[in-house]
Design a protein around this motif. Structure first.
Motif, PDB file in Angstrom:
ATOM      1  N   ILE B   5       0.861  -1.195   0.000  1.00 24.97           N
ATOM      2  CA  ILE B   5       0.000   0.000   0.000  1.00 24.97           C
ATOM      3  C   ILE B   5       0.895   1.243   0.000  1.00 24.97           C
ATOM      4  O   ILE B   5       1.789   1.374   0.837  1.00 24.97           O
ATOM      5  CB  ILE B   5      -0.945   0.013   1.225  1.00 24.97           C
ATOM      6  CG1 ILE B   5      -1.855  -1.219   1.176  1.00 24.97           C
ATOM      7  CG2 ILE B   5      -1.779   1.286   1.264  1.00 24.97           C
ATOM      8  CD1 ILE B   5      -2.798  -1.364   2.342  1.00 24.97           C
ATOM      9  N   ASN B   6       0.640   2.118  -0.972  1.00 26.55           N
ATOM     10  CA  ASN B   6       1.441   3.346  -1.079  1.00 26.55           C
ATOM     11  C   ASN B   6       0.839   4.437  -0.193  1.00 26.55           C
ATOM     12  O   ASN B   6      -0.381   4.613  -0.181  1.00 26.55           O
ATOM     13  CB  ASN B   6       1.458   3.837  -2.525  1.00 26.55           C
ATOM     14  CG  ASN B   6       1.951   2.773  -3.469  1.00 26.55           C
ATOM     15  OD1 ASN B   6       2.910   2.070  -3.170  1.00 26.55           O
ATOM     16  ND2 ASN B   6       1.297   2.616  -4.612  1.00 26.55           N
ATOM     17  N   LYS B   7       1.688   5.132   0.527  1.00 26.21           N
ATOM     18  CA  LYS B   7       1.183   6.193   1.403  1.00 26.21           C
ATOM     19  C   LYS B   7       2.036   7.451   1.269  1.00 26.21           C
ATOM     20  O   LYS B   7       3.269   7.369   1.222  1.00 26.21           O
ATOM     21  CB  LYS B   7       1.229   5.744   2.872  1.00 26.21           C
ATOM     22  CG  LYS B   7       0.245   4.632   3.211  1.00 26.21           C
ATOM     23  CD  LYS B   7      -1.181   5.122   3.274  1.00 26.21           C
ATOM     24  CE  LYS B   7      -2.141   4.009   3.661  1.00 26.21           C
ATOM     25  NZ  LYS B   7      -3.551   4.380   3.469  1.00 26.21           N
ATOM     26  N   LYS B   8       1.340   8.582   1.220  1.00 24.67           N
ATOM     27  CA  LYS B   8       2.061   9.854   1.241  1.00 24.67           C
ATOM     28  C   LYS B   8       2.280  10.253   2.694  1.00 24.67           C
ATOM     29  O   LYS B   8       1.334  10.293   3.486  1.00 24.67           O
ATOM     30  CB  LYS B   8       1.242  10.942   0.528  1.00 24.67           C
ATOM     31  CG  LYS B   8       1.851  12.332   0.657  1.00 24.67           C
ATOM     32  CD  LYS B   8       1.037  13.362  -0.099  1.00 24.67           C
ATOM     33  CE  LYS B   8       1.585  14.763   0.134  1.00 24.67           C
ATOM     34  NZ  LYS B   8       0.861  15.782  -0.633  1.00 24.67           N
ATOM     35  N   ILE B  43      10.989  14.772  -2.554  1.00 21.87           N
ATOM     36  CA  ILE B  43      10.288  13.519  -2.278  1.00 21.87           C
ATOM     37  C   ILE B  43      11.247  12.336  -2.351  1.00 21.87           C
ATOM     38  O   ILE B  43      12.054  12.233  -3.286  1.00 21.87           O
ATOM     39  CB  ILE B  43       9.117  13.329  -3.273  1.00 21.87           C
ATOM     40  CG1 ILE B  43       8.143  14.502  -3.124  1.00 21.87           C
ATOM     41  CG2 ILE B  43       8.391  12.012  -3.021  1.00 21.87           C
ATOM     42  CD1 ILE B  43       7.153  14.642  -4.231  1.00 21.87           C
ATOM     43  N   LEU B  63       5.990   7.385   0.417  1.00 24.92           N
ATOM     44  CA  LEU B  63       6.482   8.483  -0.421  1.00 24.92           C
ATOM     45  C   LEU B  63       6.599   9.665   0.531  1.00 24.92           C
ATOM     46  O   LEU B  63       5.587  10.240   0.952  1.00 24.92           O
ATOM     47  CB  LEU B  63       5.504   8.788  -1.553  1.00 24.92           C
ATOM     48  CG  LEU B  63       5.653   7.992  -2.858  1.00 24.92           C
ATOM     49  CD1 LEU B  63       7.040   8.159  -3.453  1.00 24.92           C
ATOM     50  CD2 LEU B  63       5.359   6.527  -2.705  1.00 24.92           C
ATOM     51  N   TRP B  65       7.402  13.245   1.733  1.00 24.89           N
ATOM     52  CA  TRP B  65       7.504  14.628   1.271  1.00 24.89           C
ATOM     53  C   TRP B  65       8.208  15.441   2.360  1.00 24.89           C
ATOM     54  O   TRP B  65       7.587  15.771   3.373  1.00 24.89           O
ATOM     55  CB  TRP B  65       6.123  15.225   0.980  1.00 24.89           C
ATOM     56  CG  TRP B  65       5.433  14.650  -0.218  1.00 24.89           C
ATOM     57  CD1 TRP B  65       5.276  13.326  -0.527  1.00 24.89           C
ATOM     58  CD2 TRP B  65       4.793  15.375  -1.275  1.00 24.89           C
ATOM     59  NE1 TRP B  65       4.586  13.195  -1.703  1.00 24.89           N
ATOM     60  CE2 TRP B  65       4.277  14.420  -2.180  1.00 24.89           C
ATOM     61  CE3 TRP B  65       4.594  16.739  -1.546  1.00 24.89           C
ATOM     62  CZ2 TRP B  65       3.582  14.799  -3.337  1.00 24.89           C
ATOM     63  CZ3 TRP B  65       3.899  17.100  -2.693  1.00 24.89           C
ATOM     64  CH2 TRP B  65       3.406  16.135  -3.570  1.00 24.89           C
ATOM     65  N   GLY B  79      -0.048  23.656   0.312  1.00 23.86           N
ATOM     66  CA  GLY B  79      -0.525  22.856  -0.817  1.00 23.86           C
ATOM     67  C   GLY B  79       0.105  21.482  -0.878  1.00 23.86           C
ATOM     68  O   GLY B  79      -0.490  20.533  -1.396  1.00 23.86           O
ATOM     69  N   TYR B  80       1.319  21.355  -0.354  1.00 28.65           N
ATOM     70  CA  TYR B  80       2.020  20.066  -0.383  1.00 28.65           C
ATOM     71  C   TYR B  80       1.505  19.100   0.697  1.00 28.65           C
ATOM     72  O   TYR B  80       1.892  17.946   0.731  1.00 28.65           O
ATOM     73  CB  TYR B  80       3.527  20.260  -0.166  1.00 28.65           C
ATOM     74  CG  TYR B  80       4.226  21.057  -1.235  1.00 28.65           C
ATOM     75  CD1 TYR B  80       3.811  21.034  -2.561  1.00 28.65           C
ATOM     76  CD2 TYR B  80       5.345  21.836  -0.925  1.00 28.65           C
ATOM     77  CE1 TYR B  80       4.461  21.767  -3.536  1.00 28.65           C
ATOM     78  CE2 TYR B  80       6.006  22.572  -1.894  1.00 28.65           C
ATOM     79  CZ  TYR B  80       5.558  22.539  -3.189  1.00 28.65           C
ATOM     80  OH  TYR B  80       6.214  23.263  -4.151  1.00 28.65           O
ATOM     81  N   THR B  82      -1.681  18.229   1.377  1.00 29.46           N
ATOM     82  CA  THR B  82      -2.936  17.513   1.137  1.00 29.46           C
ATOM     83  C   THR B  82      -2.713  16.077   0.656  1.00 29.46           C
ATOM     84  O   THR B  82      -1.708  15.772   0.026  1.00 29.46           O
ATOM     85  CB  THR B  82      -3.806  18.239   0.098  1.00 29.46           C
ATOM     86  OG1 THR B  82      -3.016  18.407  -1.071  1.00 29.46           O
ATOM     87  CG2 THR B  82      -4.302  19.560   0.593  1.00 29.46           C
ATOM     88  N   GLY B  83      -3.664  15.229   0.958  1.00 27.66           N
ATOM     89  CA  GLY B  83      -3.628  13.831   0.505  1.00 27.66           C
ATOM     90  C   GLY B  83      -2.640  12.971   1.276  1.00 27.66           C
ATOM     91  O   GLY B  83      -2.338  11.868   0.844  1.00 27.66           O
TER      92      GLY B  83
END
Lengths: 299, 175
Positions: B5-8, B43, B63, B65, B79-80, B82-83
């Motif tokens: 599972i990919n996660k930010k 990133i 991932l 940030w 803005g960076y 979110t999500g």
């Protein structure tokens, strides 16, 4: 007594009148002059034609002085009406505007054409040099396609190579689908590139304060282009080299629409599990098949 | 067999708390740090060891940030954020103001990403002898307890507990 007194009163009144005339005659004259001047000024102000006639000689000097004294204030004051004025002027006197702008625009266009021609000549020269080594193949192609050999050399010169396509979730920048023509490209890199592309899009949006209204649609670097098609939950980014066929953007958009329709619910509820999107890559791959070995104008 | 599972993940904290040094300890780096000063973000990617969650084996691909911090306690580059599914909030134990700022960052982050996982790192434990380390550690613990999230003391210099901080974050991420 009364009569005498009446006579005296008249005499006195006349004497006062004479005295007043003697004392105030100069003031009266001034008063009349001022009254005439005020009346004349009032007439000038209320009479539009006369007012224009009066102000006309000084208005240019006044503007000139005002611009000289406070250039920025004048610019600020005039800016809101400038674009409207230009638009009106173009509507009303298109020919005059063309004449006025021709010396500037004409030389700009000429310069751009010169530059484009120079690049084209360089490209053609390079192609002809290369073609000297492939004369036989060009001869065969020209016979098969029934076109002039020079056309084949030129058409081969306009490249289009579709290199990579990324399907990326808009908010998180997480990669959902990825296809590349180069198998040596690691998918791990694609995750980071997908994220960085999202960061760049966000950066541009913040920098231009578009507040989510605008979308970055294209990035160019030398002969590489990243073309982006944005939908509600994802964006599809295609990386290619050369000049894209005229229908490419449309094809990219249709492909994206197809993916969105098929995976809509999963995209809406996306939590990072890319295994739910196994069907995406074969769909993306169809675009690679379509443009494999694409050569402009020879099709 | 585990599911990937990919996660930010956002790495947040005031300027100079050691976020970038921390991440350099943890991931293999591919891009230049210059992006941090130009774009305000860099990133990196890390495939975490598989772990058991709700009786399922899952493996997170983080991932991460690394978002440039501010010097004035203000939220930058929002803005960076979110999500994101989680954030590692980094503080500097020798600068108590970075812990105060962390509370504000967490509040804002959770406002944008409701239900996201949070771990607070107290960095620079290697500054042995610094009189502020002990009291800052207590403030950090108090903040973490108030928010019901884990806190961990790290050193980007020695690498101490850096991996543990990310492992701890993996455990508290939403499904």
């Amino acid at each position: 007594m009364h009569k005498t007194s009446g006579h005296m009163s008249e005499d006195t009144s006349s004497a006062f009148e004479q005295l007043r005339t003697l004392l105030l005659s100069d003031d009266w004259r001034h008063f009349r002059e001022i009254r005439d001047t005020v009346e004349s000024l009032a007439k000038e102000v209320h009479d539009k034609d006369q007012l224009i006639e009066t102000l006309d000689p000084v208005i240019a000097d006044l503007l000139d002085r005002k611009i000289h004294e406070s250039r920025s204030e004048m610019a600020e004051a005039l800016a809101p009406v400038m674009s409207e004025a230009i638009k009106k002027q173009i509507e009303g006197a298109k020919e005059d505007m063309v004449d006025a702008l021709y010396p500037i625009v004409g030389s700009m266009v000429a310069k751009a054409i010169q530059e484009a021609m120079r690049k084209l000549m360089e490209e053609i020269n390079a192609r002809f040099k290369q073609a000297a080594h492939n004369r036989f193949m060009i001869f065969v192609k020209s016979k098969v396609f029934r076109v002039q050999p020079a056309e084949i050399v030129l058409a081969d010169g306009i490249l289009f190579i579709l290199e990579e396509i990324f399907l990326i979730e808009k908010k998180s920048g997480l990669l959902i689908g990825y296809e590349t023509r180069n198998e040596s490209h690691a998918e791990e890199d694609a995750y980071i590139l997908g994220g960085m592309l999202t960061a760049i899009r966000q950066f541009v949006s913040d920098a231009f304060s578009t507040a989510g209204k605008g979308e970055l649609l294209e990035i160019q670097h030398e002969d590489h282009t990243i073309r982006v098609d944005a939908a509600r939950y994802t964006y599809l980014a295609a990386v290619y080299q050369g000049v894209a066929p005229h229908d490419f953007n449309d094809q990219l958009s249709r492909l994206h629409h197809r993916i969105h329709n098929r995976f809509y619910k999963r995209l809406r509820d996306f939590q990072g599990e890319s295994s739910e999107f196994h069907g995406v890559n074969p769909i993306i791959n169809r675009l690679f098949q379509k443009y494999r070995n694409y050569v402009h104008d020879n099709q | 067999m585990s599911t990937t599972i990919n996660k930010k993940i956002c790495l947040l904290g005031e300027f100079g708390v050691g976020k970038t040094s921390l991440i350099q300890r943890f991931v293999f780096d591919r891009f230049s740090d210059d992006y941090l000063t130009t774009l305000g973000v860099k990133i990196t990617e890390k495939l975490m060891p598989p772990l058991k969650k709700n009786r399922h084996m899952i493996q997170f691909r983080f991932l991460i940030w690394d978002i440039a911090g501010s010097e004035d306690g203000l939220v930058k580059h929002e803005g960076y954020w979110t999500g994101a599914s989680g954030a590692l909030i980094v503080t500097d134990l020798s600068r108590p103001d970075t812990i105060t700022a962390a509370a504000h960052l967490i509040d804002h982050f959770l406002h944008l990403n409701a239900g996201a996982g949070i771990v607070i790192a107290g960095n620079k434990t290697d500054l042995i002898g610094n009189p502020l380390l002990h009291s800052s550690g207590e403030s950090l613990k108090k903040l973490a307890d108030n928010l019901s999230c884990p806190s961990i003391l790290t050193s980007a210099k020695t690498g101490q507990h850096v991996e543990d901080a990310f492992l701890s974050l993996a455990h508290c991420l939403p499904e």
